[in-house]
Design an enzyme around this catalytic site. Structure first.
Site, PDB file in Angstrom:
ATOM      1  N   CYS A  31     -10.590   0.221  89.706  1.00  0.00           N
ATOM      2  CA  CYS A  31     -10.985  -1.098  90.208  1.00  0.00           C
ATOM      3  C   CYS A  31     -10.173  -1.452  91.442  1.00  0.00           C
ATOM      4  O   CYS A  31      -9.077  -0.933  91.661  1.00  0.00           O
ATOM      5  CB  CYS A  31     -10.740  -2.149  89.145  1.00  0.00           C
ATOM      6  SG  CYS A  31     -11.707  -1.852  87.683  1.00  0.00           S
ATOM      7  N   TYR A 170     -20.267   6.950  81.567  1.00  0.00           N
ATOM      8  CA  TYR A 170     -18.966   6.319  81.290  1.00  0.00           C
ATOM      9  C   TYR A 170     -18.872   5.901  79.830  1.00  0.00           C
ATOM     10  O   TYR A 170     -19.737   5.161  79.343  1.00  0.00           O
ATOM     11  CB  TYR A 170     -18.850   5.107  82.213  1.00  0.00           C
ATOM     12  CG  TYR A 170     -17.591   4.285  82.137  1.00  0.00           C
ATOM     13  CD1 TYR A 170     -16.327   4.856  82.265  1.00  0.00           C
ATOM     14  CD2 TYR A 170     -17.664   2.902  81.993  1.00  0.00           C
ATOM     15  CE1 TYR A 170     -15.180   4.075  82.237  1.00  0.00           C
ATOM     16  CE2 TYR A 170     -16.525   2.112  81.973  1.00  0.00           C
ATOM     17  CZ  TYR A 170     -15.285   2.709  82.088  1.00  0.00           C
ATOM     18  OH  TYR A 170     -14.161   1.927  82.079  1.00  0.00           O
ATOM     19  N   HIS A 173     -12.454   3.016  77.859  1.00  0.00           N
ATOM     20  CA  HIS A 173     -11.849   1.704  78.167  1.00  0.00           C
ATOM     21  C   HIS A 173     -12.440   0.572  77.330  1.00  0.00           C
ATOM     22  O   HIS A 173     -12.183  -0.594  77.622  1.00  0.00           O
ATOM     23  CB  HIS A 173     -11.974   1.379  79.661  1.00  0.00           C
ATOM     24  CG  HIS A 173     -11.208   2.337  80.517  1.00  0.00           C
ATOM     25  ND1 HIS A 173     -11.689   2.825  81.707  1.00  0.00           N
ATOM     26  CD2 HIS A 173      -9.994   2.909  80.334  1.00  0.00           C
ATOM     27  CE1 HIS A 173     -10.800   3.672  82.230  1.00  0.00           C
ATOM     28  NE2 HIS A 173      -9.772   3.728  81.413  1.00  0.00           N
ATOM     29  N   ASP A 266      -4.551   2.963  79.003  1.00  0.00           N
ATOM     30  CA  ASP A 266      -4.722   3.970  80.050  1.00  0.00           C
ATOM     31  C   ASP A 266      -3.752   3.729  81.207  1.00  0.00           C
ATOM     32  O   ASP A 266      -3.191   4.671  81.761  1.00  0.00           O
ATOM     33  CB  ASP A 266      -6.183   3.914  80.545  1.00  0.00           C
ATOM     34  CG  ASP A 266      -6.529   5.062  81.465  1.00  0.00           C
ATOM     35  OD1 ASP A 266      -5.800   6.066  81.465  1.00  0.00           O
ATOM     36  OD2 ASP A 266      -7.542   4.949  82.173  1.00  0.00           O
TER      37      ASP A 266
END
Ligand code: ADP
Ligand code: SF4
Length: 693
Positions: A31, A170, A173, A266
């Site tokens: 991000c 994906y 997360h 993470d």
């Protein structure tokens, strides 16, 4: 300089399905706080990473449909064809430097409330949105699943049209719908998408197959997946269901991108995890597949990287934060300039950009987020346009960065520091529990400065106004820092607090200069809300004292929500037996007890306190500036063309901001002052906002 042959292995090309990466350096999706809002800004930021030698440069999460909209966060968007041009400029910018462009298309499912689009979120089963929103995701029916597959497929085709070489599916997360289907705790379906692991993995398998079928001729298909969620058997584990899913789908994608979920796991800060911390969870993946594997672990040491490859842990060195702190990390290894790598300190200021939806910022790299709007390059800085030397007073993060950037511009630089150690607050703070990597801010800059012939460093040199006037420097930067207040004035109280002038009151400066509480109970009055309160509590607890943190906020170290540390800090505090009193203010101290007032009921209470540590606010160290201000009429004769305060001495703030203002000051020498902040503006044509529909 030439590359150390030990590192040759890092520069081997690696095939990923139909494409080939030129080396093993892989900027995994991360991000930026920028996302769809500023395409030029983002394209330049990513393009510079490609220039810096990363073989693959990826986008951040890129939403595929308005039903998976994570506003107010700024991520990528590929909702429909109109989004293709904005994404294409990033792919072009990455290709310009010979790297592969990757895109992480995804649907947020039950992790986004759709505040922007106002559409109902959807998920495998009826569940509340994972963040504390008063919103639930509705259970998807079969048509929803068919729709989702179509949206994903369409987004993959758009990705290919935009020029991307690698398209993601994906599943990590805790942010993506594919992962939510995998999770038993979020999927209680009784159809072929629920129940057995094979059923829960069905959607992930279908998304991979759909993507391969749609774009696999030209694009590689990568799967980013959670190798563990660190919540035991109720989640995906590296020796349980995560392993089984990867085994089941082992040869299906062209690349496995593995990490530990969720994001706070993470991207742990250096306070909680060191380089290579994910290995124990991700190392199994390569034993299950012949496809290349990328993983992360805040890798900044080429020796660690080589070890990861040689020991068969990873094929690619994945990086988000190390690529932010030093976009030229691969080039520096390639060119035998390993000692020039600007190592990430693991502070997560970068993460706070995403959490505050503002342009990516970095403590170590002041050019991050400024590549397009200010035209800053991390490695190139325009040469000076005039003669004359520079004097920087104070060698904290602001002074060190100012001196280095000015020296790189070719100025003759003099750096004077009152103490015998350089580094200012980063040196002092790096001695506190968990903050040792803060010292990298100093070490990288001092390492560079000491090699430059045009730099003189004076330690143990407290400068006074007369010294500065006598020095004869054309440009003077005052980087004299700040000190913590000891009067109680801060956010919570605009007035002095009675008793804060007593002998047994301590500030962080005291603790950092070894004036530490020797008697408990210790009260830490934390009206700062960042890391310092928790760190000092640890410090006092380690000395065997009873410690209580008092905060007017609802939680300890409240701002660290933005650096993903709030929960780890709260856990550590609890496990160390440190008490926390929330919603309370310290309103007075008599040397033996503090009076607290509850922010909830207004009631007063007393707490025994042998030592009070107060963190409220800081004051600039501006005596030198004020003295010089009084001699303004002598500046011209003394040869001073500019005299500027930078860093905490201008406005106390974060280390990141100190580095940034130091850098900005040096860039601004010889330049016209910036009157307007550059930005990507909406186009107005014929008096009307130009909107491309
Ligand atoms: P910043 O975060 O803005 O860089 P710091 O507090 O980390 O600020 O660093 C300020 C540095 O300036 C300290 O190392 C301090 O010793 C030094 N300093 C303060 N006053 C003087 C002075 N008059 N002469 C030289 N050095 C000074
Ligand atoms: Fe590393 Fe901190 Fe920069 Fe993030 S902000 S890349 S954690 S140095």
């Amino acid at each position: 300089m030439t590359r150390d042959p030990r590192y040759d292995i890092l520069f081997e090309p690696v095939r990923i399905g139909p494409v080939t990466a030129r080396n093993r350096f892989y900027q995994v999706p991360h991000c930026t706080g920028i996302g769809w809002t500023q395409p030029e800004t983002l394209a330049r930021l990513r393009g510079i990473k490609a220039e810096g030698g990363w073989a693959v440069v990826a986008t951040e999460e890129t939403e595929i449909h308005p039903t998976g909209d994570c506003e107010p966060f700024h991520e990528g968007r590929l909702w429909d064809d109109r989004d293709i041009p904005a994404m294409a400029i990033m792919a072009d910018a990455v290709h310009e430097y010979g790297a592969l462009a990757a895109i992480e298309i995804m649907h947020h499912g039950g992790s986004a409330a759709n505040w922007g689009t106002r559409l109902a979120p959807m998920a495998p089963s009826h569940r509340p949105i994972i963040y504390y929103s008063p919103v639930q995701a509705r259970r998807m029916d079969k048509q929803d699943i068919r729709d989702l597959r179509k949206w994903h497929r369409d987004a993959a085709i758009r990705s290919k049209k935009a020029g991307f070489d690698i398209v993601y599916v994906y599943a990590t997360h805790d942010l993506s719908i594919a992962q939510q289907f995998l999770e038993r705790r979020k999927n209680d379906r009784i159809d072929e998408y629920g129940g057995s692991l094979e059923n829960r993995a069905r959607l992930l398998r279908e998304l991979i197959e759909d993507t391969k079928e749609a774009v696999g001729d030209k694009c590689a298909v990568a799967v980013r997946i959670a190798a563990d969620e660190l919540i035991g058997d109720i989640g995906l584990t590296h020796d349980g269901e995560a392993r089984d899913v990867i085994a089941m789908l082992a040869e299906l994608p062209d690349l496995w991108d593995v990490n530990i979920s969720n994001w706070p796991n993470d991207s742990q800060t250096s306070r909680f995890a060191k380089e290579g911390f994910q290995e124990q969870y991700t190392s199994f993946v390569k034993s299950l597949t012949t496809k290349p594997v990328v993983g992360v672990g805040r890798f900044t040491s080429p020796d660690t990287m080589v070890s990861q490859i040689r020991r068969g842990i990873l094929d690619f060195i994945g990086a988000a934060r190390p690529s932010i702190a030093d976009p030229f990390l691969p080039k520096k290894i390639e060119e035998g300039r390993v000692d020039e790598i600007r190592e990430c300190i693991g502070c997560n200021m970068c993460v706070s950009s995403d959490y505050t939806s503002t342009n990516l910022r970095c403590t170590q790299n002041p050019t991050m987020g400024e590549e397009w709007r200010r035209g800053w390059h991390p490695e190139i800085i325009p040469p000076k346009k005039s003669e004359g030397s520079v004097l920087v007073v104070g060698a904290g993060p602001a002074g060190l960065e100012a001196a280095l950037a000015a020296a790189r511009r070719g100025f003759e630089v003099h750096l004077a520091e009152a103490g015998s150690d350089l580094g200012g607050r980063v040196t002092r703070e790096s001695r506190l529990p968990g903050l040792s990597e803060w010292a990298r801010v100093r070490d990288w800059r001092v390492g560079q400065l000491e090699r430059m012939a045009n730099v003189s460093i004076y330690r143990d040199s407290t400068l006074e106004a007369e010294h500065v006037l006598e020095f004869g420097a054309r440009h003077v930067a005052l980087a004299t820092g700040s000190t913590w207040r000891r009067d109680g004035i801060g956010r919570d109280s605009g007035f002095e607090v009675p008793g804060f002038d007593l002998q047994n009151v301590f500030t962080p400066d005291d603790l950092m200069s070894e004036r530490v509480p020797s008697a408990g109970p210790v009260i830490i009055w934390d009206d700062d809300h960042y890391y310092m309160g928790g760190v000092l509590a640890e410090r006092c607890r380690a000395a065997g004292l009873d410690v209580t943190i008092v905060t007017p906020a609802a939680m300890v170290s409240a701002w660290t929500v933005n650096t993903l540390e709030a929960v780890p800090i709260a856990k550590r505090i609890a496990r160390l037996g440190i008490d926390v009193v929330t919603y309370a203010s310290v309103v007075s101290f008599d040397g033996a007890k503090v009076v607290l007032v509850s922010g909830l009921t207004g009631e007063a209470s007393e707490l025994l306190c042998a030592s009070l540590v107060t963190l409220t606010a800081r004051l600039p160290v501006e005596a030198l500036y004020l003295d010089l201000e009084g001699t303004r009429d002598r500046w011209t004769d003394a040869g001073i063309a500019s005299l500027t305060r930078i860093g905490d001495c201008w406005a106390p703030s974060t280390i990141q901001q100190a580095v940034y203002t130091g850098h900005k000051w040096a860039r601004g020498l010889d330049e016209e002052p910036e009157l307007l902040i550059p930005r990507e503006l909406p186009r107005i044509e014929s008096g009307r906002l130009k909107v491309d529909l």
